[in-house]
Design an enzyme around this catalytic site. Structure first.
Site, PDB file in Angstrom:
ATOM      1  CB  THR A 161      -0.923   0.037   1.235  1.00 54.82           C
ATOM      2  OG1 THR A 161      -1.369   1.388   1.473  1.00 54.82           O
ATOM      3  CG2 THR A 161      -0.221  -0.428   2.488  1.00 54.82           C
ATOM      4  CB  CYS A 219      -3.714   4.773  -4.689  1.00 56.47           C
ATOM      5  SG  CYS A 219      -4.885   3.666  -3.879  1.00 56.47           S
TER       6      CYS A 219
END
Length: 228
Positions: free
Chosen positions: A83, A195
Site C-alpha cells: 500500500t 495508490c
C-alpha cells in the site's frame, strides 16, 4: 531466492495484483515452474481505514510493525508493504525488523529518473497526496511531484468507495483522466499511480501522460531484493 514477506489487505484487491505480479516476474526471470517463496499477512482493512480517518498513525504503525516482526519470525527475508498510503509509517516498520524493507517510492523514483523525468503528477489517497511523507521522499531523489489542485476528495472517494470494493466505473476513469490532463497542463511529464488500486482504472492506453504503476514497480523491486 529469499522469502518475501508481504503486508497486504489494504485493500485485498491490490494485494491480489501483487501476488500475480510477483510470481509473473519470478517466472519471467527464472523460467520453468519457478514461483516466489512468499508469506502474506492480509489484514482486515476496516480497522486500519478507521485509524487513517482518525489520524491514528501511531496506532496503525504499531500494528503493522508487529505484523512485520511476525513475518520475519516466520522466515521472511525481505519485507514489503502493499500500500502506498501506509508508507507513512514505514519508519516504524523498519525499526521493528532486521531484514530489508523495500519502500514503494524508491523503485518508482528509479524508474522515473531512468526515463529522465523531473516533474511528475502524483495521484493517490488524500493522505498520500496531501501529507508530505511521499512527496518528500521523491524530492530527496530530485523529483518534483504535483498533486491535483481540485477534486482530491472525489479522487480519494473513488479509491475507498469503489476500487477497494472491486468496483470499476467508466465515469470514475474519466475523472482520473481529467485530473491527469490538468496535471499535464501544469507541467507534469508523467504520472505516478500512487495508490495500489488506481491501476484498476488507469494505464497507458487511457492516460494522456506516461503512467508509472507503483504496484508493478514495487512487485518487481521485491523480486529483485529476493534474488539479490
Amino acid at each position: 531466492m529469499k522469502t518475501i514477506g508481504l503486508i497486504g489487505g489494504m485493500s485485498w484487491e491490490s494485494t491480489a495484483h501483487y501476488y500475480r505480479a510477483i510470481n509473473q516476474d519470478v517466472a519471467a526471470r527464472l523460467g520453468g515452474l519457478h514461483s516466489a517463496p512468499l508469506i502474506i499477512h492480509s489484514v482486515d482493512f476496516a480497522p486500519i481505514a478507521d485509524m487513517q480517518a482518525a489520524g491514528d498513525w501511531d496506532g496503525a504503525g504499531q500494528q503493522l510493525a508487529e505484523i512485520a516482526r511476525s513475518l520475519e519470525a516466520g522466515g521472511a527475508e525481505v519485507i514489503g508493504l502493499a500500500t502506498n498510503t501506509m508508507h507513512i509509517v514505514a519508519d516504524q516498520i523498519t525499526d521493528a525488523i532486521t531484514v530489508p524493507f523495500v519502500h514503494i517510492a524508491d523503485p518508482t523514483s528509479d524508474a522515473l529518473l531512468g526515463d529522465k523525468f523531473e516533474t511528475v503528477g502524483l495521484l493517490g489517497t488524500r493522505f498520500t497526496m496531501e501529507m508530505g511523507f511521499y512527496r518528500d521522499r521523491l524530492a530527496q531523489r530530485g523529483l518534483t511531484a504535483l498533486i491535483p489542485e481540485v477534486d482530491r476528495t472525489n479522487l480519494n472517494g473513488i479509491i475507498y468507495e469503489e476500487l477497494c470494493r472491486g468496483i470499476v466505473r467508466e465515469e470514475s476513469r474519466r475523472i482520473y483522466v481529467n485530473a491527469i490532463e490538468r496535471l499535464a497542463a501544469r507541467g507534469a511529464e508523467a504520472v505516478i499511480l500512487g495508490c495500489t488500486e488506481i491501476t484498476m482504472l488507469i494505464d497507458d492506453s487511457v492516460s494522456p501522460l506516461p503512467v508509472y504503476d507503483t504496484t508493478e514497480l514495487h512487485a518487481r523491486a521485491l523480486v529483485s531484493a529476493a534474488l539479490s
